[in-house]
Scaffold this active site. Sequence first.
Site, PDB file in Angstrom:
ATOM      1  N   GLY A 139       0.819  -1.219   0.000  1.00 41.44           N
ATOM      2  CA  GLY A 139       0.000   0.000   0.000  1.00 41.44           C
ATOM      3  C   GLY A 139       0.847   1.261   0.000  1.00 41.44           C
ATOM      4  N   CYS A 140       1.909   1.246   0.774  1.00 42.04           N
ATOM      5  CA  CYS A 140       2.776   2.426   0.877  1.00 42.04           C
ATOM      6  C   CYS A 140       3.519   2.674  -0.436  1.00 42.04           C
ATOM      7  CB  CYS A 140       3.753   2.261   2.035  1.00 42.04           C
ATOM      8  SG  CYS A 140       2.912   2.136   3.628  1.00 42.04           S
TER       9      CYS A 140
END
Length: 155
Positions: free
Chosen positions: A42-43
């Site tokens: 996600g990051c």
Amino acid sequence: MEPGTAAPDFALPDQEGRIHRLSDYRGKWVVLYFYPKDDTPGCTKEACGFRDRMGDLQELGAVVLGVSADDVQSHKRFAEKYGLNFPLLADPEREIILAYGAWGKKNLYGKEYEGVLRQTFLIDPEGRIAKVWRKVSPEGHAEEVAEALRALRGS
């Protein structure tokens, strides 16, 4: 940390060890985004989204600053691996993460733990919070920020 309030200043090192202060960016819009961990799915998606929209954001007079509790070396590896074109600020002591309220309870596979919350603060040229995203979805977030910036600038 609500719109209209003064954004807390900070002095944090980026992936090259250079110190960044919020006050250094007076006169510019600042996209200050907090993320849990370097080089996680996600990051990475969120960071690459900002990387890919950097031209649009710069045209709108904005700088992007990512913040996590990872250290300078971790940020350096992450930035180099994905060609990130903006500063990643290291806050291992969590001073700024806590000051902005971006630390709290999280859930992963039914386990509750504390960590960095994925949140974004748009700070106006006078250093005030203009908009807050408390629950960020990494997919398309950079576009969402650019749209909000356009609306706030009236452009």
